[in-house]
Design a protein around this motif. Structure first.
Motif, PDB file in Angstrom:
ATOM      1  N   LEU B  74       0.850  -1.202   0.000  1.00  0.00           N
ATOM      2  CA  LEU B  74       0.000   0.000   0.000  1.00  0.00           C
ATOM      3  C   LEU B  74       0.882   1.247   0.000  1.00  0.00           C
ATOM      4  CD1 LEU B  74      -2.667  -1.055   2.650  1.00  0.00           C
ATOM      5  CD2 LEU B  74      -2.965  -0.957   0.159  1.00  0.00           C
ATOM      6  N   PRO B  76       0.848   5.411  -0.357  1.00  0.00           N
ATOM      7  CA  PRO B  76      -0.027   6.584  -0.371  1.00  0.00           C
ATOM      8  C   PRO B  76       0.095   7.363  -1.688  1.00  0.00           C
ATOM      9  CG  PRO B  76       1.379   6.557   1.595  1.00  0.00           C
ATOM     10  CD  PRO B  76       1.857   5.467   0.709  1.00  0.00           C
ATOM     11  N   MET B  94      -2.677   0.052 -10.167  1.00  0.00           N
ATOM     12  CA  MET B  94      -3.877  -0.327  -9.425  1.00  0.00           C
ATOM     13  C   MET B  94      -4.051   0.647  -8.264  1.00  0.00           C
ATOM     14  SD  MET B  94      -4.057  -4.431  -9.397  1.00  0.00           S
ATOM     15  CE  MET B  94      -4.528  -5.321 -10.882  1.00  0.00           C
ATOM     16  N   ARG B  95      -5.262   1.139  -8.116  1.00  0.00           N
ATOM     17  CA  ARG B  95      -5.525   2.153  -7.097  1.00  0.00           C
ATOM     18  C   ARG B  95      -6.700   1.744  -6.238  1.00  0.00           C
ATOM     19  NH1 ARG B  95      -3.501   7.111 -10.550  1.00  0.00           N
ATOM     20  NH2 ARG B  95      -2.872   5.871 -12.343  1.00  0.00           N
ATOM     21  N   MET B  96      -6.727   2.218  -5.013  1.00  0.00           N
ATOM     22  CA  MET B  96      -7.872   1.926  -4.142  1.00  0.00           C
ATOM     23  C   MET B  96      -8.035   3.029  -3.105  1.00  0.00           C
ATOM     24  SD  MET B  96      -6.609  -0.778  -1.335  1.00  0.00           S
ATOM     25  CE  MET B  96      -7.945  -0.151  -0.362  1.00  0.00           C
ATOM     26  N   ASP B  98      -9.017   3.757   0.954  1.00  0.00           N
ATOM     27  CA  ASP B  98      -9.244   3.078   2.225  1.00  0.00           C
ATOM     28  C   ASP B  98     -10.583   3.545   2.814  1.00  0.00           C
ATOM     29  OD1 ASP B  98      -8.904   5.489   3.486  1.00  0.00           O
ATOM     30  OD2 ASP B  98      -7.048   4.926   4.522  1.00  0.00           O
ATOM     31  N   ARG B  99     -10.901   3.084   4.029  1.00  0.00           N
ATOM     32  CA  ARG B  99     -12.213   3.390   4.606  1.00  0.00           C
ATOM     33  C   ARG B  99     -12.388   4.880   4.883  1.00  0.00           C
ATOM     34  NH1 ARG B  99     -12.506  -0.350   9.536  1.00  0.00           N
ATOM     35  NH2 ARG B  99     -14.434   0.711  10.022  1.00  0.00           N
ATOM     36  N   HIS B 100     -11.260   5.601   4.944  1.00  0.00           N
ATOM     37  CA  HIS B 100     -11.358   7.049   5.159  1.00  0.00           C
ATOM     38  C   HIS B 100     -11.237   7.812   3.836  1.00  0.00           C
ATOM     39  CE1 HIS B 100     -11.079   6.053   9.357  1.00  0.00           C
ATOM     40  NE2 HIS B 100      -9.922   5.461   9.177  1.00  0.00           N
ATOM     41  N   ARG B 102      -8.904   7.715   1.735  1.00  0.00           N
ATOM     42  CA  ARG B 102      -7.549   8.086   1.333  1.00  0.00           C
ATOM     43  C   ARG B 102      -7.139   7.184   0.183  1.00  0.00           C
ATOM     44  NH1 ARG B 102      -6.453   7.907   6.861  1.00  0.00           N
ATOM     45  NH2 ARG B 102      -6.989   9.902   7.799  1.00  0.00           N
ATOM     46  N   PHE B 104      -4.673   5.096  -2.333  1.00  0.00           N
ATOM     47  CA  PHE B 104      -3.437   4.317  -2.321  1.00  0.00           C
ATOM     48  C   PHE B 104      -3.198   3.679  -3.688  1.00  0.00           C
ATOM     49  CE2 PHE B 104      -4.468   4.533   2.133  1.00  0.00           C
ATOM     50  CZ  PHE B 104      -3.237   4.568   2.766  1.00  0.00           C
ATOM     51  N   LEU B 106      -1.396   0.209  -5.308  1.00  0.00           N
ATOM     52  CA  LEU B 106      -0.780  -1.083  -4.989  1.00  0.00           C
ATOM     53  C   LEU B 106       0.539  -1.116  -5.769  1.00  0.00           C
ATOM     54  CD1 LEU B 106      -3.735  -3.636  -5.238  1.00  0.00           C
ATOM     55  CD2 LEU B 106      -3.047  -2.187  -3.335  1.00  0.00           C
TER      56      LEU B 106
END
Lengths: 564, 564
Positions: B74, B76, B94-96, B98-100, B102, B104, B106
């Motif tokens: 992960l 940032p 690849m991007r994602m 998070d629960r907030h 933010r 990231f 990969l």
């Protein structure tokens, strides 16, 4: 490795955001660095420890016949939908879309992937049992990552899964795993317990958590002071036998207890010990009201209530519900005349001339005697164990401790194999569902556990099994040719003998070098200083501080003893 | 490992979606399984090879003083924004969230993370040079994943990064890396070349790709038939010397070539060889028109054109642009009377009485002689090398081959350190930008390369350095007690001697066992069959098919020779 050529960025100051000792020391000693909240780089020293832990885990897994493989991080949503966990896992499951808008989870665990793999490849009882494991980076989107590696969002796990044709075969593997885990954590030098745990909603039966005893732990363990018995306090069976006083039975009497509501207040007001009181709490058990009684000094364990009543859901009734059903506030509830089902802990049975609420505002009963004054539908073990209780295995007394979970073994049964249709053909050609177990170890978490349990106020202390290097050779003054040459010679010689050596060849002051060495915590230190001109070096044991001076030519022969 | 206790799901049929040999065999022999497009599980055998490759890479990296660490998957978004690659990397990153929420990435590579780490931790020239590496799972969202592990979306890489205070120091590390890579791929038993490659837009200078020669490769390599010279065909320098014919100069003559447009058509029509023709192509170079000349049998290499003119962009002019500038179709363009800048390949210089377009529809010139009939602004090496050309290092002739890229070494220079402000203080206390190198090996890709290069039509053939097991012991008939016992004894004895053994103890027909064994490709096979009653076993070398019978008690002493 020469310290001048690697990256060991030690810190003098305690990093502001590190709350616990292990986190502070792993940062200060240059083992890890945070990249994002809950996401760390393992610097060279941290990586070395990680790899050594992995090697021990691998060896013990191989010894019990588990076979290593490597499954992917990217897990198609479809697999998680088969078990329903795509929906139930919640925000902790990290998810992403690929360029074609297909959905993936970043694996926090691999039940779905391994079950699908084994379902597709194993068709016959002849290929079972089978135990597979992997060591791999996992992802879990913790709401509040904290304590460094203890509660991170990206971490290294060993996860194993086993597949069986019978419960006995699963039991056998489970025992092997428990033994392997015991070997692993012993080799890591940890003070730990295999703790009986709650199998929760997953529906398995046996489950043990491997807990390293530590005050920073988030779980409380009840363990025996003499045997290896240990259980999560929620699970620990109470086998206390209660003595019944043979005092004369008093008359049942109503008294006004006024504003005294809690057990503590009523006991003080009536000048009795809490053991005399009958704590009476109204619960909603699967939509039915049940009055639950325990002794005044005990606490109701709702997991035990649930198990005793074979219920799905157990919740304390609200004050409003209590008032409606019992006709009084929570503090005045009692069993006498109650119109609901009553269950009681064994401890209540032996109360003589007790005290309980009278189901009326500001009124309690004294002289209460079970059976004579009220009847109980069912007695059982429904309270939390307490320190001092006898250990359920009959050996010693119970103590409490906090624990860090480093491992978990679990009899899954058919939870996943049923959902994903993992079946095989038995000897008679009939299709049967596979029976499964799963077994995890938090590899990166071990670093925290070891650091918490074995460090001192000067820094980390590594057990020889997972120390980043066997020996830390320190050249006190690199500008002194004799010291420098002796240090480099010693480094080469020890490397030839297959020791892992860290050589402090930096141009730094002696004080800095010694402080860094204490912080890093390699178990044996060899100091090449002034007396090297006489052929003498100093050997120091990090853990005990013990120091001996040795002729340099004796070092090689003595080192195996010192390391032991 | 007993075959009955592990997972080696061999397949008789060739899987429909596997196009190339290595992919087919790795699936059929039970080394890998696809979980999603471009995402694979490494089954026990595949994982064993992977780990052995990793061990070799680790050893050679350690030998040159590179230090292992482990950075996170992960990454940032902020780090990637510092270098601009968050925007430029495109859909392969690849991007994602998070629960907030933010963002990231990969990690497909770790320049940003390592540069930020070293920037934060290294402040002084005293701590440089530094070479760090990791072995880790990477992610790249390939548009069309294919060829199994060759072009996957999740794969295992070794990536190393070095930091320096001078170009000389970088050069030295680069040479060490080239040597380490050469050792690694040699130990893997691969036929490979260190190929001079294009440093592309990143702005570095030297770069080599390590290419395994294979017809399924996506790149063409020009290599010497006698030396170790090799280059990407785009990069290979042409050092051919052209002989000038001393025939009498003809008069420049216009002729009608009608509908004959291509080099081939004109040469055939005029009954000359293509060497006589001057191929004339109009290019747009940094918004200026340039006429580029090569001999009729040569091809323009636009990277060389770009380098010769020190240009940023080189593109072939469109037919419309050509018509507008030259006043004729593409097929009739020529240098005589052209009003644009002209550059020509050295090969053009030696043409005598040549043929070129006359910048008029259906008209060509014959009797064309450079200098006499047109002038060239600049001659240079601007064509692609061809098979048969002399090798640029002066040794031998050039041949072409296809290659699979398994490694890449790259002098990054200050591309990342400048963007991310990775500076140190030099001897004089002045702030300087670090100079960097990066060095990758596709660990999982090696499995494909080895399988492509070393397999035969019966299955895989592993070199002893990375074979999943050293010896495959096959008990022909498990129902025969003598065979079974001899097999199990041999298994135990060989394991004691530290050999990695796979024992085929399955209840299967001999034919199935032998076919599976050929497919899996362990280099040495020991067959425990009927003659074991006389104390005889059969040893077979997978690669050569060579078979010898041996008394079982001689096996242990002979095995080291056999494995060699």
């Amino acid at each position: 490795m020469k310290q001048s050529s690697t990256l060991i960025p030690t810190l003098r100051e305690v990093p502001a955001d590190a709350e616990i000792k292990s986190h502070q020391l792993l940062l200060r000693a240059g083992f890890i660095r945070q990249i994002a909240s809950g996401v760390y780089s393992y610097l060279p020293l941290g990586n070395r420890v990680l790899k050594k832990v992995e090697a021990i885990v691998r060896e013990e897994m191989d010894n019990i016949g588990a076979v290593e493989l490597l499954m992917p991080t990217l897990q198609p949503a479809e697999l998680w939908q088969e078990t329903g966990r795509w929906y139930s896992y919640g925000a902790e499951l990290m998810r992403m879309n690929d360029r074609h808008e297909r959905r993936f989870a970043l694996g926090p665990t691999h039940e779905e992937v391994i079950t699908s793999l084994v379902r597709d490849e194993i068709k016959s009882y002849k290929r079972l049992p089978l135990a597979l494991y992997q060591i791999q980076t996992k992802f879990r989107d913790e709401k509040r990552p904290r304590f460094g590696l203890l509660r991170g969002r990206e971490f290294v796990m060993k996860d194993a899964y086993s597949f069986h044709t019978s419960q006995e075969s699963l039991d056998e593997m489970y025992q092997k795993m428990v033994q392997a885990y015991t070997n692993i954590f012993s080799r890591l030098g940890l003070n730990f317990r295999a703790v009986i745990a709650d199998s929760g909603a997953i529906g398995g039966k046996d489950t043990h958590e491997f807990m390293v005893l530590s005050e920073i732990g988030e779980d409380t363990i009840a363990y025996s002071d003499t045997s290896d018995y240990a259980a999560n306090i929620e699970m620990a069976e109470v086998v206390t036998t209660y003595e019944k006083s043979n005092e004369a039975l008093q008359e049942l009497t109503k008294i006004n207890t006024g504003n005294h509501k809690t057990i503590e207040e009523v006991a003080t007001f009536l000048q009795v010990t809490r053991e005399k009181l009958i704590k009476s709490l109204l619960f909603v058990v699967d939509e039915e009201y049940v009055l639950v009684l325990v002794r005044g000094d005990h606490e109701v364990n709702d997991i035990k209530v649930k198990n005793l009543l074979n219920a799905t859901s157990v919740e304390l009734a609200s004050p409003e519900q209590t008032n409606e059903v019992m006709g009084c506030p929570v503090g005045n509830v009692g069993p006498i005349g109650a119109k609901v089902k009553i269950i009681a802990d064994y401890g209540v049975q032996s109360i003589v001339n007790g005290i309980c609420g009278a189901n009326a505002l500001e009124i309690h009963y004294t002289g209460v005697n079970p059976t004579r004054d009220f009847s109980v539908d069912q007695y059982g073990d429904i309270r939390f164990i307490q320190e001092g209780d006898p250990s359920p295995d009959g050996k010693g007394r119970i103590l409490f401790a906090k624990g860090i979970e480093v491992g978990h073994v679990f009899k899954l049964g058919t939870r996943y194999s049923e959902a994903m249709n993992a079946v095989y053909l038995d000897e008679n050609g009939r299709s049967q569902t596979m029976i499964m177990g799963c077994y995890g170890i938090g590899i990166s978490r071990v670093l925290t556990a070891v650091a918490e349990q074995l460090a001192d106020d000067k820094g980390l202390i590594w057990p020889s099994s997972i120390t980043p290097y066997d020996v830390h050779v320190i050249v006190v003054n690199m500008k002194d040719e004799a010291q420098k040459n002796a240090g480099l010679n010693l480094y080469d010689k020890l490397k030839q003998e297959r020791y892992d050596i860290l050589l402090d060849d930096r141009q730094e002051r002696a004080g800095v070098k010694f402080a860094d060495s204490d912080l890093i915590g390699i178990p044996v230190r060899v100091v090449v200083g002034k007396r090297v001109s006489e052929g003498i070096v100093e050997v120091k044991i990090r853990k005990t501080g013990e120091t001996i001076e040795l002729p340099i030519e004796q070092l090689l022969s003595e080192l195996p003893n010192v390391i032991k």
